[in-house]
Scaffold this active site. Structure first.
Site, PDB file in Angstrom:
ATOM      1  N   GLU A 152      -9.341   7.897  -6.602  1.00 12.04           N
ATOM      2  CA  GLU A 152      -9.587   8.382  -5.238  1.00 12.04           C
ATOM      3  C   GLU A 152     -10.375   9.687  -5.318  1.00 12.04           C
ATOM      4  O   GLU A 152      -9.996  10.589  -6.068  1.00 12.04           O
ATOM      5  CB  GLU A 152      -8.237   8.609  -4.551  1.00 12.04           C
ATOM      6  CG  GLU A 152      -8.322   8.981  -3.101  1.00 12.04           C
ATOM      7  CD  GLU A 152      -8.263   7.787  -2.148  1.00 12.04           C
ATOM      8  OE1 GLU A 152      -8.367   6.621  -2.615  1.00 12.04           O
ATOM      9  OE2 GLU A 152      -8.132   8.017  -0.936  1.00 12.04           O
ATOM     10  N   PHE A 190      -6.186   6.754 -11.129  1.00 11.11           N
ATOM     11  CA  PHE A 190      -4.816   6.253 -11.248  1.00 11.11           C
ATOM     12  C   PHE A 190      -4.719   4.900 -11.949  1.00 11.11           C
ATOM     13  O   PHE A 190      -3.640   4.379 -12.136  1.00 11.11           O
ATOM     14  CB  PHE A 190      -4.103   6.219  -9.892  1.00 11.11           C
ATOM     15  CG  PHE A 190      -4.918   5.615  -8.768  1.00 11.11           C
ATOM     16  CD1 PHE A 190      -5.137   4.261  -8.710  1.00 11.11           C
ATOM     17  CD2 PHE A 190      -5.430   6.422  -7.761  1.00 11.11           C
ATOM     18  CE1 PHE A 190      -5.866   3.706  -7.680  1.00 11.11           C
ATOM     19  CE2 PHE A 190      -6.167   5.885  -6.723  1.00 11.11           C
ATOM     20  CZ  PHE A 190      -6.384   4.509  -6.686  1.00 11.11           C
ATOM     21  N   LYS A 199       3.062   1.575  -0.022  1.00  7.77           N
ATOM     22  CA  LYS A 199       2.652   2.920   0.393  1.00  7.77           C
ATOM     23  C   LYS A 199       3.609   3.437   1.457  1.00  7.77           C
ATOM     24  O   LYS A 199       4.101   2.672   2.286  1.00  7.77           O
ATOM     25  CB  LYS A 199       1.215   2.905   0.914  1.00  7.77           C
ATOM     26  CG  LYS A 199       0.994   1.999   2.101  1.00  7.77           C
ATOM     27  CD  LYS A 199      -0.474   1.939   2.505  1.00  7.77           C
ATOM     28  CE  LYS A 199      -0.678   0.884   3.565  1.00  7.77           C
ATOM     29  NZ  LYS A 199      -2.066   0.607   3.869  1.00  7.77           N
ATOM     30  N   ARG A 225     -14.959   1.608  -1.741  1.00  4.58           N
ATOM     31  CA  ARG A 225     -14.032   0.521  -1.452  1.00  4.58           C
ATOM     32  C   ARG A 225     -14.731  -0.697  -0.848  1.00  4.58           C
ATOM     33  O   ARG A 225     -14.311  -1.829  -1.037  1.00  4.58           O
ATOM     34  CB  ARG A 225     -12.969   1.045  -0.502  1.00  4.58           C
ATOM     35  CG  ARG A 225     -12.061  -0.044  -0.109  1.00  4.58           C
ATOM     36  CD  ARG A 225     -10.812   0.463   0.475  1.00  4.58           C
ATOM     37  NE  ARG A 225     -10.255  -0.609   1.257  1.00  4.58           N
ATOM     38  CZ  ARG A 225      -9.259  -0.478   2.078  1.00  4.58           C
ATOM     39  NH1 ARG A 225      -8.705   0.686   2.236  1.00  4.58           N
ATOM     40  NH2 ARG A 225      -8.820  -1.492   2.749  1.00  4.58           N
ATOM     41  N   LYS A 282      -0.200   9.783  -2.629  1.00  9.01           N
ATOM     42  CA  LYS A 282      -1.248   9.012  -1.965  1.00  9.01           C
ATOM     43  C   LYS A 282      -2.265  10.023  -1.450  1.00  9.01           C
ATOM     44  O   LYS A 282      -2.039  10.698  -0.447  1.00  9.01           O
ATOM     45  CB  LYS A 282      -0.674   8.186  -0.813  1.00  9.01           C
ATOM     46  CG  LYS A 282      -1.708   7.289  -0.170  1.00  9.01           C
ATOM     47  CD  LYS A 282      -1.080   6.366   0.850  1.00  9.01           C
ATOM     48  CE  LYS A 282      -2.058   5.317   1.345  1.00  9.01           C
ATOM     49  NZ  LYS A 282      -3.328   5.828   1.826  1.00  9.01           N
TER      50      LYS A 282
HETATM   51  P1  AMP Z   1      -4.581   2.285   2.971  1.00 12.37           P
HETATM   52  O1  AMP Z   1      -6.041   2.575   3.028  1.00 12.37           O
HETATM   53  O2  AMP Z   1      -3.766   3.085   3.961  1.00 12.37           O
HETATM   54  O3  AMP Z   1      -4.261   0.809   2.946  1.00 12.37           O
HETATM   55  O4  AMP Z   1      -4.024   2.830   1.574  1.00 12.37           O
HETATM   56  C1  AMP Z   1      -4.522   2.370   0.356  1.00 12.37           C
HETATM   57  C2  AMP Z   1      -5.499   3.397  -0.166  1.00 12.37           C
HETATM   58  O5  AMP Z   1      -4.861   4.584  -0.579  1.00 12.37           O
HETATM   59  C3  AMP Z   1      -6.203   2.947  -1.425  1.00 12.37           C
HETATM   60  O6  AMP Z   1      -7.255   2.070  -1.131  1.00 12.37           O
HETATM   61  C4  AMP Z   1      -6.698   4.260  -1.990  1.00 12.37           C
HETATM   62  O7  AMP Z   1      -7.960   4.557  -1.450  1.00 12.37           O
HETATM   63  C5  AMP Z   1      -5.725   5.280  -1.468  1.00 12.37           C
HETATM   64  N1  AMP Z   1      -4.930   5.944  -2.520  1.00 12.37           N
HETATM   65  C6  AMP Z   1      -4.662   7.278  -2.538  1.00 12.37           C
HETATM   66  N2  AMP Z   1      -3.903   7.596  -3.585  1.00 12.37           N
HETATM   67  C7  AMP Z   1      -3.665   6.458  -4.281  1.00 12.37           C
HETATM   68  C8  AMP Z   1      -2.931   6.154  -5.455  1.00 12.37           C
HETATM   69  N3  AMP Z   1      -2.273   7.082  -6.139  1.00 12.37           N
HETATM   70  N4  AMP Z   1      -2.908   4.844  -5.872  1.00 12.37           N
HETATM   71  C9  AMP Z   1      -3.572   3.881  -5.171  1.00 12.37           C
HETATM   72  N5  AMP Z   1      -4.273   4.124  -4.055  1.00 12.37           N
HETATM   73  C10 AMP Z   1      -4.331   5.390  -3.593  1.00 12.37           C
END
Ligand code: AMP
Length: 560
Positions: free
Chosen positions: A306, A345, A425, A277, A257
């Protein structure tokens, strides 16, 4: 029959309708009223505009056009049209809490110029907005003030209220996306999910309404992902543990991530468009990425990835990426200062839509359409059901300075806009809240020209209403305060002593020690020792944390 022959919807009728629904708080009733209102509209153009205007939007978020009229210009236009000066209007805002109501009062005092003034229609407004959004450079501000003043001269007091709110992007009707979706579904007897899906792939409720009316359910189902129109990004749920993910999915596709900012890249017809986003077009801020895409990516694709900032092989804090995204001028300087890389990804489209194909198939396509380069990478993916293998990837990710891992179901489709169980996640840090900044305070002494404290709100997702939960005044560096002051100054709606109220636009991520019950704030909760973590510039106001999440976190800490 062409649209031109139909009776145009007047802004007076529209404003009248707004004033009726403004008093309604039941979401069911709101959706029902809007359904019957939009059903009666004659032309496609008026239907489109009504739906958008009810949400306080002139253009979809991804459209590069913007009317570009802030609070300052509104004051000047009102002065020109009605003779009422800024100070008076600020008094009225203090009384009513709303620039829309203050504008209404200013206009109600103006003299009627002629009896035969041209009536405002939605079509006319659309024309004026389009013209305003096309104005650039010297003299454009003056022209906009003149044009807006002309609208205020023609407007009735009630029209002035909603015109002002529309320009500010905040109608205060309690009409969020959910209600518009339900209203469209109800108006033409279509399931909510079908309307929702059409919206998630077009991000344009105006268009969804027009298709629903003209082509019905079938038409909506036929709507496809299109190049250069962003698809709502698929999101992840929080996993409690790695074993939970293995139990849920069996086989897990694990990726790092990355701690950066999400991008969706569209490459087709010789053109590259990059969306953030929040679905804003950030192409011009990322010239070096655009160059590499041209070299390494096949045409006719939509990629998901990303962007991270990297210095000496290490990721820089995520704020740096957002600084790059925001940059409009002298982008070249920033390219050297904050070097970026993009990790792809997923792929949503390759000579046609791929979102319903399983991830493992999309991954194969991804490896075909992207050739890695200096700044262009494919996220490494390990497919396994072995917990210790996933733990190893997780450890590597943290070691490399990233946030944790994403665990994805290899058989899952790409579900636009969905925060579901197909993507889980796992992060190392504790839970924080993403809250909307609704107000603030100027600092003391040396810091009196900086904003130094910010009032925060969570959201009621059904109505879109913002409910305050506290103030944050710690965790900022001096650089943060300087930058945030610049960012928030144009959003000041009014000021009383040191206190200011902002048009809600930005989201802060905040940490806290505890959530408490408190009558002091509208949410009924308060944060104990809130601390600023970062500006979530990649999140829209309606993506902020909900009152339900605050309540849930409150409950869970009691249990724990
Ligand atoms: P969050 O913002 O904490 O809800 O986490 C989701 C975000 O993680 C996504 O919107 C992406 O911007 C980020 N992200 C980073 N690495 C990845 C990955 N390998 N696959 C999908 N999302 C990722």
């Amino acid at each position: 029959m062409t649209n031109e022959m139909l009776t145009p919807l007047t802004f007076a009728e529209f404003a009248e309708f707004c004033s009726v629904i403004e008093k309604i708080s039941s979401t069911l009733e709101l959706a029902a009223r809007i359904a019957s209102f939009i059903k009666k509209i004659d032309s496609d153009a008026d239907l489109y505009d009504s739906v958008m205007f009810l949400m306080g939007r002139v253009y979809p978020p991804w459209d590069e056009r913007e009317v570009g009229v802030g609070v300052g210009l509104i004051y000047e236009a009102l002065k020109l049209a009605t003779g009422v000066d800024r100070r008076k209007i600020e008094d009225w805002i203090r009384e009513t809490g709303d620039l829309g109501l203050a504008a209404e009062r200013a206009v109600s005092g103006k003299k009627q110029l002629t009896l035969f003034e041209e009536e405002l229609t939605l079509r006319k407004l659309r024309e004026v907005f389009d013209e305003m959004s096309s104005l650039v450079g010297e003299g454009s501000q003056k022209k906009k003030i003149r044009m807006l003043a002309d609208l205020y001269i023609t407007a009735s007091p009630l029209e002035a209220r909603y015109l002002t709110r529309l320009i500010l992007g905040e109608m205060r009707l309690g009409v969020g996306e959910g209600i518009i979706r339900d209203a469209i579904a109800k108006a033409w007897g279509i399931e909510n999910e079908v309307v929702e899906r059409a919206y998630m792939i077009s991000n344009d409720f105006g268009k969804v309404a027009v298709v629903a009316r003209n082509e019905g359910r079938e038409g909506l189902l036929k709507m496809k992902v299109q190049l250069h129109i962003p698809v709502r990004m698929m999101l992840a749920q929080v996993a409690d543990s790695i074993s939970e993910a293995v139990e849920e999915m069996g086989k897990v596709a694990v990726e790092w991530k990355f701690d950066g900012s999400r991008v969706q890249v569209h490459y087709g017809n010789g053109k590259i468009t990059i969306f953030s986003r929040r679905l804003e077009n950030v192409t011009n801020a990322l010239p070096e990425i655009v160059e590499e895409i041209k070299k390494g990516v096949s045409e006719n694709v939509i990629l998901d990835g990303e962007v991270i900032a990297v210095k000496d092989g290490k990721p820089m804090p995520f704020q740096h990426v957002l600084r790059r995204f925001r940059r409009k001028h002298e982008v070249g300087k920033m390219v050297e200062k904050i070097p970026l890389e993009v990790y792809f990804f997923d792929v949503l489209y390759w000579d046609g839509e791929l979102i319903d194909r399983p991830l493992e198939e999309r991954r194969k396509v991804l490896e075909t359409v992207v050739k890695e380069g200096e700044r262009l990478k494919i996220a490494t993916q390990v497919v396994t059901s072995d917990v210790s293998e996933i733990e190893r990837v997780y450890g590597d990710a943290l070691e490399a300075g990233h946030e944790g891992v994403m665990m994805k179901n290899p058989f899952s489709p790409y579900v636009p806009g969905k925060r579901g169980k197909h993507w889980l996640k796992l992060k190392a840090v504790m839970e924080t809240l993403d809250l909307v900044v609704v107000g603030g305070e100027w600092g003391e002494g040396k810091r009196s020209h900086w904003l130094s404290s910010f009032e925060l709100a969570c959201i009621d997702p059904e109505t879109g209403k913002l409910l305050t939960v506290g103030k944050v005044a710690t965790g900022f560096t001096e650089d943060d305060l300087q930058e945030l002051t610049e960012l928030f100054k144009p959003l000041i709606e009014y000021q009383e002593g040191k206190r200011v109220i902002f048009t809600p636009k930005y989201v802060f991520e905040v940490a806290y020690q505890e959530i408490q019950k408190s009558p002091k704030y509208e949410s009924g909760f308060a944060l104990r020792f809130p601390r600023y973590v970062r500006l979530r510039d990649d999140k829209d106001v309606d993506e902020a944390d909900s009152i339900e999440r605050v309540a849930r976190l409150y409950e869970s800490q009691r249990k724990g």
